[in-house]
Design a protein around this motif. Structure first.
Motif, PDB file in Angstrom:
ATOM      1  N   GLU A   8     -72.685  -2.613 100.201  1.00  0.00           N
ATOM      2  CA  GLU A   8     -73.151  -1.248 100.422  1.00  0.00           C
ATOM      3  C   GLU A   8     -74.657  -1.221 100.594  1.00  0.00           C
ATOM      4  N   ALA A   9     -75.105  -0.420 101.557  1.00  0.00           N
ATOM      5  CA  ALA A   9     -76.534  -0.276 101.829  1.00  0.00           C
ATOM      6  C   ALA A   9     -76.808   1.169 102.211  1.00  0.00           C
ATOM      7  N   ASP A  10     -78.028   1.618 101.944  1.00  0.00           N
ATOM      8  CA  ASP A  10     -78.415   2.967 102.358  1.00  0.00           C
ATOM      9  C   ASP A  10     -78.575   3.050 103.868  1.00  0.00           C
ATOM     10  N   SER A  11     -79.168   2.026 104.473  1.00  0.00           N
ATOM     11  CA  SER A  11     -79.326   1.994 105.928  1.00  0.00           C
ATOM     12  C   SER A  11     -79.543   0.564 106.381  1.00  0.00           C
ATOM     13  N   ILE A  12     -79.153   0.315 107.631  1.00  0.00           N
ATOM     14  CA  ILE A  12     -79.327  -1.007 108.235  1.00  0.00           C
ATOM     15  C   ILE A  12     -79.913  -0.800 109.623  1.00  0.00           C
ATOM     16  N   ASP A  25     -83.264  -5.067 109.002  1.00  0.00           N
ATOM     17  CA  ASP A  25     -83.923  -4.375 107.898  1.00  0.00           C
ATOM     18  C   ASP A  25     -82.841  -3.625 107.134  1.00  0.00           C
ATOM     19  N   VAL A  26     -82.595  -4.019 105.887  1.00  0.00           N
ATOM     20  CA  VAL A  26     -81.529  -3.438 105.079  1.00  0.00           C
ATOM     21  C   VAL A  26     -82.149  -2.778 103.851  1.00  0.00           C
ATOM     22  N   ASP A  27     -81.834  -1.481 103.659  1.00  0.00           N
ATOM     23  CA  ASP A  27     -82.361  -0.749 102.507  1.00  0.00           C
ATOM     24  C   ASP A  27     -81.334  -0.702 101.381  1.00  0.00           C
ATOM     25  N   SER A  28     -81.801  -0.865 100.169  1.00  0.00           N
ATOM     26  CA  SER A  28     -81.031  -0.672  98.937  1.00  0.00           C
ATOM     27  C   SER A  28     -79.890  -1.655  98.730  1.00  0.00           C
ATOM     28  N   ILE A  29     -80.089  -2.917  99.079  1.00  0.00           N
ATOM     29  CA  ILE A  29     -79.128  -3.935  98.683  1.00  0.00           C
ATOM     30  C   ILE A  29     -79.893  -5.108  98.119  1.00  0.00           C
ATOM     31  N   GLU A  30     -79.192  -5.927  97.420  1.00  0.00           N
ATOM     32  CA  GLU A  30     -79.771  -7.128  96.852  1.00  0.00           C
ATOM     33  C   GLU A  30     -79.794  -8.192  97.949  1.00  0.00           C
ATOM     34  N   LEU A  31     -80.995  -8.595  98.378  1.00  0.00           N
ATOM     35  CA  LEU A  31     -81.126  -9.550  99.475  1.00  0.00           C
ATOM     36  C   LEU A  31     -80.397 -10.850  99.178  1.00  0.00           C
ATOM     37  N   GLU A  33     -77.745 -11.303  97.484  1.00  0.00           N
ATOM     38  CA  GLU A  33     -76.307 -11.064  97.637  1.00  0.00           C
ATOM     39  C   GLU A  33     -75.899 -11.123  99.110  1.00  0.00           C
ATOM     40  N   LEU A  34     -76.689 -10.493  99.968  1.00  0.00           N
ATOM     41  CA  LEU A  34     -76.409 -10.519 101.403  1.00  0.00           C
ATOM     42  C   LEU A  34     -76.507 -11.935 101.952  1.00  0.00           C
ATOM     43  N   MET A  35     -77.565 -12.656 101.597  1.00  0.00           N
ATOM     44  CA  MET A  35     -77.746 -14.020 102.085  1.00  0.00           C
ATOM     45  C   MET A  35     -76.596 -14.911 101.631  1.00  0.00           C
ATOM     46  N   LYS A  36     -76.176 -14.771 100.398  1.00  0.00           N
ATOM     47  CA  LYS A  36     -75.071 -15.576  99.874  1.00  0.00           C
ATOM     48  C   LYS A  36     -73.786 -15.278 100.633  1.00  0.00           C
ATOM     49  N   ALA A  37     -73.491 -13.996 100.885  1.00  0.00           N
ATOM     50  CA  ALA A  37     -72.273 -13.612 101.588  1.00  0.00           C
ATOM     51  C   ALA A  37     -72.256 -14.177 103.003  1.00  0.00           C
ATOM     52  N   VAL A  38     -73.357 -14.072 103.723  1.00  0.00           N
ATOM     53  CA  VAL A  38     -73.426 -14.586 105.095  1.00  0.00           C
ATOM     54  C   VAL A  38     -73.335 -16.108 105.099  1.00  0.00           C
TER      55      VAL A  38
END
Length: 121
Positions: A8-12, A25-31, A33-38
């Motif tokens: 979940e993110a506020d905006s991408i 540019d991703v707002d309001s997520i844990e960077l 977490e995103l890097m790990k998922a990708v």
């Protein structure tokens, strides 16, 4: 490439760059977490300083949506005038009537992205 992620993110905001690279540019997520998922999907996502993309500018001298609308109007005129203009080759025979839906789809995508960006500000 297709990656299914549930983050979940506020905006991408995604910006296409040269050589198949993108800036995101991703707002309001844990960077992390995103890097790990990708990266768990077999792709490589890494953090940059941002200054590398600070000078990215569009080569367009007018807004993208406006340029796409001009192209749509021109393609529609070609269709109305029964133009025989072919855009690729004699095998595919991509004429204005085949190209028009693609450009309309691109315009809709641009307008949706602009709308999403305006809602997040």
């Amino acid at each position: 490439m297709k990656i299914d992620l549930n983050i979940e993110a506020d905006s991408i905001l995604v910006l296409g760059l040269n050589m198949g690279r993108i800036a995101v540019d991703v707002d309001s997520i844990e960077l992390a977490e995103l890097m790990k998922a990708v990266n768990n999907h077999g792709y490589s996502l890494q953090k940059t300083s941002g200054s590398e993309y600070a000078s990215v500018t569009s080569p367009c001298s007018l807004p993208l949506a406006e340029g796409l609308q001009i192209l749509i109007d021109w393609l529609q005129d070609n269709i109305d005038c029964h133009s025989t203009l072919i855009f690729d080759n004699d095998e595919k025979m991509t004429d204005s009537s085949k190209l028009l839906p693609c450009v309309e789809q691109a315009l809709n995508m641009v307008l949706n992205l602009q709308s999403m960006a305006n809602q997040s500000t």
